[in-house]
Design a protein around this motif. Structure first.
Motif, PDB file in Angstrom:
ATOM      1  N   VAL A   1       0.850  -1.190   0.000  1.00 16.19           N
ATOM      2  CA  VAL A   1       0.000   0.000   0.000  1.00 16.19           C
ATOM      3  C   VAL A   1       0.884   1.237   0.000  1.00 16.19           C
ATOM      4  CG1 VAL A   1      -1.872   1.245   1.130  1.00 16.19           C
ATOM      5  CG2 VAL A   1      -1.735  -1.233   1.380  1.00 16.19           C
ATOM      6  N   ALA A   2       0.583   2.189  -0.873  1.00 15.53           N
ATOM      7  CA  ALA A   2       1.321   3.456  -0.893  1.00 15.53           C
ATOM      8  C   ALA A   2       0.383   4.567  -1.345  1.00 15.53           C
ATOM      9  CB  ALA A   2       2.518   3.366  -1.834  1.00 15.53           C
ATOM     10  N   CYS A   3       0.636   5.777  -0.882  1.00 14.84           N
ATOM     11  CA  CYS A   3      -0.168   6.918  -1.307  1.00 14.84           C
ATOM     12  C   CYS A   3       0.304   7.408  -2.676  1.00 14.84           C
ATOM     13  CB  CYS A   3      -0.083   8.046  -0.275  1.00 14.84           C
ATOM     14  SG  CYS A   3       1.549   8.787  -0.147  1.00 14.84           S
ATOM     15  N   ILE A   4      -0.599   8.066  -3.392  1.00 16.48           N
ATOM     16  CA  ILE A   4      -0.289   8.535  -4.748  1.00 16.48           C
ATOM     17  C   ILE A   4      -0.702   9.983  -4.956  1.00 16.48           C
ATOM     18  CG2 ILE A   4      -0.703   8.173  -7.204  1.00 16.48           C
ATOM     19  CD1 ILE A   4      -0.337   5.457  -6.716  1.00 16.48           C
ATOM     20  N   GLY A   5       0.300  10.818  -5.218  1.00 14.47           N
ATOM     21  CA  GLY A   5       0.008  12.163  -5.707  1.00 14.47           C
ATOM     22  C   GLY A   5       0.418  12.112  -7.170  1.00 14.47           C
ATOM     23  N   GLY A   6       1.713  12.400  -7.435  1.00 15.00           N
ATOM     24  CA  GLY A   6       2.303  12.099  -8.735  1.00 15.00           C
ATOM     25  C   GLY A   6       2.635  10.616  -8.811  1.00 15.00           C
ATOM     26  N   GLY A   7       2.984  10.058  -7.659  1.00  9.99           N
ATOM     27  CA  GLY A   7       3.167   8.605  -7.586  1.00  9.99           C
ATOM     28  C   GLY A   7       4.594   8.104  -7.454  1.00  9.99           C
ATOM     29  N   SER A   8       5.541   8.959  -6.999  1.00  9.43           N
ATOM     30  CA  SER A   8       6.934   8.493  -6.988  1.00  9.43           C
ATOM     31  C   SER A   8       7.232   7.529  -5.848  1.00  9.43           C
ATOM     32  CB  SER A   8       7.912   9.674  -6.975  1.00  9.43           C
ATOM     33  OG  SER A   8       7.905  10.368  -5.749  1.00  9.43           O
ATOM     34  N   ASN A   9       6.691   7.761  -4.656  1.00  6.36           N
ATOM     35  CA  ASN A   9       6.984   6.804  -3.584  1.00  6.36           C
ATOM     36  C   ASN A   9       6.306   5.476  -3.877  1.00  6.36           C
ATOM     37  OD1 ASN A   9       4.914   5.971  -1.270  1.00  6.36           O
ATOM     38  ND2 ASN A   9       4.255   7.999  -1.954  1.00  6.36           N
TER      39      ASN A   9
ATOM     40  N   SER B   1      -8.262  14.957  -5.211  1.00 12.39           N
ATOM     41  CA  SER B   1      -7.115  14.918  -6.128  1.00 12.39           C
ATOM     42  C   SER B   1      -6.955  13.526  -6.723  1.00 12.39           C
ATOM     43  CB  SER B   1      -5.828  15.282  -5.379  1.00 12.39           C
ATOM     44  OG  SER B   1      -5.955  16.523  -4.726  1.00 12.39           O
ATOM     45  N   ALA B   2      -8.071  12.834  -6.937  1.00 12.37           N
ATOM     46  CA  ALA B   2      -7.997  11.430  -7.349  1.00 12.37           C
ATOM     47  C   ALA B   2      -8.045  11.288  -8.869  1.00 12.37           C
ATOM     48  CB  ALA B   2      -9.127  10.649  -6.691  1.00 12.37           C
ATOM     49  N   ALA B   3      -6.902  11.534  -9.526  1.00 11.58           N
ATOM     50  CA  ALA B   3      -6.856  11.520 -10.992  1.00 11.58           C
ATOM     51  C   ALA B   3      -7.162  10.131 -11.552  1.00 11.58           C
ATOM     52  CB  ALA B   3      -5.485  11.992 -11.475  1.00 11.58           C
ATOM     53  N   LEU B   4      -6.613   9.088 -10.933  1.00 14.59           N
ATOM     54  CA  LEU B   4      -6.814   7.738 -11.467  1.00 14.59           C
ATOM     55  C   LEU B   4      -8.234   7.249 -11.216  1.00 14.59           C
ATOM     56  CD1 LEU B   4      -3.445   6.157 -10.313  1.00 14.59           C
ATOM     57  CD2 LEU B   4      -4.210   6.320 -12.687  1.00 14.59           C
ATOM     58  N   CYS B   5      -8.764   7.562 -10.046  1.00 13.46           N
ATOM     59  CA  CYS B   5     -10.079   7.036  -9.678  1.00 13.46           C
ATOM     60  C   CYS B   5     -11.217   7.867 -10.249  1.00 13.46           C
ATOM     61  CB  CYS B   5     -10.211   6.952  -8.156  1.00 13.46           C
ATOM     62  SG  CYS B   5      -9.101   5.718  -7.444  1.00 13.46           S
TER      63      CYS B   5
ATOM     64  N   ARG C   1       1.121  11.954 -21.416  1.00 12.39           N
ATOM     65  CA  ARG C   1      -0.290  11.581 -21.454  1.00 12.39           C
ATOM     66  C   ARG C   1      -0.563  10.671 -20.268  1.00 12.39           C
ATOM     67  NH1 ARG C   1      -0.994   9.645 -26.447  1.00 12.39           N
ATOM     68  NH2 ARG C   1      -2.003  11.463 -27.354  1.00 12.39           N
ATOM     69  N   THR C   2      -1.626  10.983 -19.525  1.00 13.14           N
ATOM     70  CA  THR C   2      -1.927  10.231 -18.318  1.00 13.14           C
ATOM     71  C   THR C   2      -3.354  10.534 -17.889  1.00 13.14           C
ATOM     72  OG1 THR C   2      -1.157   9.732 -16.077  1.00 13.14           O
ATOM     73  CG2 THR C   2      -1.085  12.045 -16.755  1.00 13.14           C
ATOM     74  N   TYR C   3      -3.784   9.951 -16.787  1.00  9.23           N
ATOM     75  CA  TYR C   3      -5.086  10.323 -16.231  1.00  9.23           C
ATOM     76  C   TYR C   3      -4.983  11.724 -15.617  1.00  9.23           C
ATOM     77  CZ  TYR C   3      -7.295   5.770 -16.778  1.00  9.23           C
ATOM     78  OH  TYR C   3      -7.863   4.643 -17.298  1.00  9.23           O
ATOM     79  N   LEU C   4      -6.006  12.542 -15.885  1.00  9.40           N
ATOM     80  CA  LEU C   4      -6.012  13.925 -15.407  1.00  9.40           C
ATOM     81  C   LEU C   4      -7.390  14.293 -14.873  1.00  9.40           C
ATOM     82  CD1 LEU C   4      -4.430  15.820 -18.435  1.00  9.40           C
ATOM     83  CD2 LEU C   4      -3.297  15.243 -16.287  1.00  9.40           C
ATOM     84  N   LEU C   5      -7.387  15.279 -13.993  1.00  9.04           N
ATOM     85  CA  LEU C   5      -8.651  15.865 -13.563  1.00  9.04           C
ATOM     86  C   LEU C   5      -8.882  17.124 -14.390  1.00  9.04           C
ATOM     87  CD1 LEU C   5      -8.222  15.309  -9.747  1.00  9.04           C
ATOM     88  CD2 LEU C   5      -9.834  14.143 -11.257  1.00  9.04           C
TER      89      LEU C   5
ATOM     90  N   SER D   1      -3.290  17.188   2.224  1.00 12.37           N
ATOM     91  CA  SER D   1      -1.834  17.097   2.107  1.00 12.37           C
ATOM     92  C   SER D   1      -1.387  17.729   0.802  1.00 12.37           C
ATOM     93  CB  SER D   1      -1.398  15.634   2.155  1.00 12.37           C
ATOM     94  OG  SER D   1      -1.884  14.941   1.037  1.00 12.37           O
ATOM     95  N   ALA D   2      -0.558  18.749   0.920  1.00  9.26           N
ATOM     96  CA  ALA D   2      -0.102  19.488  -0.267  1.00  9.26           C
ATOM     97  C   ALA D   2       0.605  18.569  -1.250  1.00  9.26           C
ATOM     98  CB  ALA D   2       0.818  20.626   0.161  1.00  9.26           C
ATOM     99  N   GLY D   3       1.251  17.524  -0.748  1.00  6.96           N
ATOM    100  CA  GLY D   3       2.001  16.624  -1.626  1.00  6.96           C
ATOM    101  C   GLY D   3       1.126  15.771  -2.523  1.00  6.96           C
ATOM    102  N   LEU D   4      -0.139  15.643  -2.223  1.00  5.97           N
ATOM    103  CA  LEU D   4      -1.049  14.858  -3.075  1.00  5.97           C
ATOM    104  C   LEU D   4      -1.940  15.762  -3.918  1.00  5.97           C
ATOM    105  CD1 LEU D   4      -2.212  12.026  -0.618  1.00  5.97           C
ATOM    106  CD2 LEU D   4      -0.164  12.132  -2.037  1.00  5.97           C
ATOM    107  N   ASP D   5      -1.815  17.059  -3.738  1.00  5.99           N
ATOM    108  CA  ASP D   5      -2.707  18.032  -4.346  1.00  5.99           C
ATOM    109  C   ASP D   5      -2.276  18.330  -5.780  1.00  5.99           C
ATOM    110  OD1 ASP D   5      -4.665  19.895  -4.607  1.00  5.99           O
ATOM    111  OD2 ASP D   5      -4.133  21.029  -2.819  1.00  5.99           O
ATOM    112  N   TYR D   6      -2.498  17.380  -6.680  1.00  7.77           N
ATOM    113  CA  TYR D   6      -2.019  17.498  -8.055  1.00  7.77           C
ATOM    114  C   TYR D   6      -3.045  16.837  -8.977  1.00  7.77           C
ATOM    115  CZ  TYR D   6       1.002  16.941 -12.136  1.00  7.77           C
ATOM    116  OH  TYR D   6       1.515  16.989 -13.408  1.00  7.77           O
ATOM    117  N   PRO D   7      -3.364  17.471 -10.134  1.00 13.78           N
ATOM    118  CA  PRO D   7      -4.441  16.953 -10.985  1.00 13.78           C
ATOM    119  C   PRO D   7      -4.039  15.806 -11.908  1.00 13.78           C
ATOM    120  CG  PRO D   7      -3.578  18.992 -11.880  1.00 13.78           C
ATOM    121  CD  PRO D   7      -2.873  18.778 -10.572  1.00 13.78           C
ATOM    122  N   GLY D   8      -2.767  15.424 -11.897  1.00 16.85           N
ATOM    123  CA  GLY D   8      -2.334  14.328 -12.757  1.00 16.85           C
ATOM    124  C   GLY D   8      -1.727  13.213 -11.940  1.00 16.85           C
ATOM    125  N   VAL D   9      -1.079  12.281 -12.625  1.00 20.39           N
ATOM    126  CA  VAL D   9      -0.444  11.150 -11.962  1.00 20.39           C
ATOM    127  C   VAL D   9       0.559  10.568 -12.953  1.00 20.39           C
ATOM    128  CG1 VAL D   9      -2.205   9.512 -12.769  1.00 20.39           C
ATOM    129  CG2 VAL D   9      -0.933   9.021 -10.676  1.00 20.39           C
TER     130      VAL D   9
END
Lengths: 398, 268
Positions: A232-240, A272-276, A287-291, A305-313
């Protein structure tokens, strides 16, 4: 299944690629060549490994959260302790690598975008150590909510530029960093902090972060004799997340879960759930999933969380979603706070609000699993930077 | 024959250079755009670049960013911009119109729908800033089949190999970005532009126009001596921005004065 993505031009299926203005093509070609040359260069890799060991403090431990697991009454929870890295998050694994590349390419100036400030701090840190000029772009709104990290960057000698355009958050900081890069392309290396942006960034950042999963895979085998049942990992841009996931992709027994920020709830539109909740499109070089709205305009996102506050992934996550190798779920601000407090009170570890999203999902999942099963969570950062945010919610100001 | 090719052929025969104003569609109001396109033609425009506003204009400087924000506040979308072109074509069948913007609104609409709507409306060219030739195969083919020019940028750091590659897939004209930077920047180096255009010309038969940083008639005239055309964007939009308190006819008067002075400089 073999996972040897991306292709030569950076495509993960229909995602990824190089969507940039023409002026950025030459530096991207230069970077791609350097990346291919040095990732197989024994001297470069030895220097990187030594820095990761002696400067970052790797390997980071895997910790069995026994008390918390007992409390939840199900699966055993293990934490990959990226919060113990120098500067307090996984971000430095990547900035060390990119700064070494910048040096090899003879670029005296590095720039970065940052949301929560962790990537900005990690960039300012390596820039200070290597004597590189450093400029960090940060949304004006994020500067307010992450004042501590702004001060850290300044102490480290970086110039922090407040971005007042658009929603004044991470995406606007990225726009401004791209404008800087296109203007100062001759002397500047752009250190992107996540697995997004034009090729080769998604694959390069992944390769620098994959040290997380390589270590954790061996550590789990050493500690439990087997691979974890769930990651399990959190996803903003998704690097971790990709750093943890990638070395496990071909282990088909391992279930992979990425947790996006549902903010105030997907149904409220403030998330901020671009994928979902998003759809494929093109932004920031890939090109990716975007809000975005029905017209393709990028919409404002929200997360505690500012680190997840991003419209893409990152495009690799988009691909892993489509082919079904990873599953993506969401957790609200409120649930994330629940994870934050649980780990703090039961294990004496104060997590970052980003990582708290992964913790919160594991809290829902663990009770449904048996005691002999295991969940490995990427504890991607520590919560020191979030003291203001959490205290404010409780009506406390310092 | 595409209107863009016709225009450059005629200009070449008469020894004139193309004057290409850029305005952002829907800025400052929806009603402003179509009428202003006609006024630009009267003031000497040979081609019109119509900016499609986008929420994240990464290649643009502050002037065009603000124009995009004003336009988006008026709820302009890609369909609306295409409709502006359709309205413009009601009374103008000659002047080529190029849509300039970013890829995501086109992705969102869908390539097939976009190309057919653009074709029906009378769009002549499409320039997508964040779509280099590497990623353009699908869209450029569809545009070509519809006889719409897929126009690409070239930059000061594009080498000869790159010029040939872009020239191979590009149609209409090559848009040379005169400086490393965003639109509206101020450090255009004329000697460097001249040198670079010489190099580009050795590697292409397409017309070459120059944009980014053309602020005044003198610069336009100098560039006109070496290139086939000049694009004027931020300078025009600055005029609009500084005249927002005025009536729309008065704003149009302002930009007519600037464009006419560039036309004159370019022709002398």
């Amino acid at each position: 299944m073999k996972f040897d993505f991306p292709d030569q031009r950076g495509h993960f299926g229909p995602y990824g690629g190089i969507f940039v203005a023409e002026t950025l093509i030459p530096p991207i070609q230069e970077l791609t060549e350097a990346y291919h040359r040095y990732m197989t260069d024994p001297g470069f890799m030895a220097e990187l490994d030594a820095d990761l060991q002696h400067y970052v403090g790797r390997p980071s431990p895997v910790y069995h959260a026994e008390r918390w697991s007992r409390e939840l009454g199900g699966a055993q929870i293990f934490l990959k302790r990226e919060d113990l890295n120098h500067t307090g998050a996984h971000k430095i694994n990547n900035t060390i690598g990119q700064a070494l590349l910048a040096k090899r390419l003879g670029k005296p100036r590095v720039i970065a975008e940052t949301g929560a400030g962790q990537h900005g701090v990690a960039t300012a840190t390596v820039a200070a150590r290597m004597g590189l000029e450093c400029v960090v772009y940060m949304g004006a709104k994020d500067i307010q909510r992450q004042a501590l990290n702004v001060y850290r960057m300044k102490l480290l000698g970086a110039t922090v530029v407040a971005v007042e355009a658009g929603s004044m958050t991470l995406k606007d900081a990225l726009n401004e960093a791209l404008r800087d890069w296109v203007t100062n392309v001759d002397n500047t290396f752009y250190i992107i902090g996540t697995v997004a942006g034009p090729h080769p960034y998604p694959v390069m950042v992944r390769d620098f972060q994959a040290v997380i999963g390589r270590e954790a895979r061996q550590q789990m085998l050493d500690m439990t004799g087997q691979l974890p049942d769930v990651l399990v990992a959190c996803i903003g841009g998704g690097s971790n997340a990709i750093g943890l996931f990638h070395p496990f992709l071909e282990d088909s027994s391992v279930k992979i879960l990425g947790v996006e920020a549902a903010g105030e709830g997907i149904e409220t539109g403030r998330h901020s759930a671009a994928l979902c909740a998003g759809k494929p499109g093109v932004l920031h070089g890939n090109r990716t999933y975007l809000l975005s709205d029905d017209d393709g305009e990028i919409i404002e996102t929200h997360s505690i969380s500012a680190g997840l506050d991003y419209p893409g992934v990152g495009p690799e996550h988009a691909w892993l979603k489509d082919i079904g190798r990873a599953e993506y779920v969401t957790v609200t601000d409120e649930e994330a706070l629940g994870g934050f407090h649980a780990l703090t009170r039961l294990e004496g570890i104060i997590p970052a609000l980003e990582s708290s999203h992964a913790l919160a999902y594991a809290m829902k999942l663990a009770p449904k699993m048996s005691r002999d099963q295991t969940i490995l969570i990427n504890l991607s950062g520590r919560g020191d930077k979030d003291m203001h945010t959490v205290a404010n919610l409780e009506g406390i100001s310092f | 024959m595409n209107r863009i090719d016709q225009t450059f052929t005629q200009l070449g025969e008469s020894g004139r250079k193309a004057l290409i104003p850029f305005i952002t569609a829907g800025d400052p109001t929806l009603a402003f755009t179509v009428e202003t396109m006609h006024v630009l033609v009267e003031a000497g425009a040979d081609v019109i670049e119509l900016g499609v506003p986008f929420s994240d204009p990464m290649a643009d400087g502050p002037v065009i960013q603000r124009a995009s924000e004003r336009a988006l506040a008026n709820k302009v979308n890609l369909r609306q911009v295409i409709d502006f072109v359709r309205q413009f074509r009601n009374t103008n069948q000659q002047t080529p119109v190029v849509l300039m913007g970013y890829l995501n609104p086109i992705e969102c609409m869908g390539y097939e729908q976009f190309v057919s709507a653009a074709k029906d409306a009378g769009v002549d060219g499409v320039l997508t800033v964040d779509m280099p030739p590497e990623e353009a195969e699908d869209l450029s083919k569809r545009l070509q089949d519809a006889d719409i020019a897929c126009i690409f940028l070239l930059a000061p750091n594009s080498n000869s190999e790159r010029v040939r590659k872009v020239s191979e897939i590009g149609r209409g004209y090559l848009y040379y970005v005169s400086l490393k930077g965003v639109t509206g920047a101020s450090h255009l180096d004329l000697e460097e532009v001249e040198r670079k255009i010489g190099q580009i010309r050795e590697n292409t038969s397409l017309p070459i126009v120059v944009g980014f940083g053309v602020k005044d008639p003198e610069t336009a005239a100098s560039i006109g001596r070496v290139a086939d055309g000049v694009v004027v964007g931020s300078a025009l939009i600055s005029r609009i921005e500084s005249s927002l308190e005025l009536t729309e006819p008065e704003i149009r008067q302002q930009i007519t004065v600037l464009l006419a002075s560039m036309r004159e400089a370019l022709d002398n």
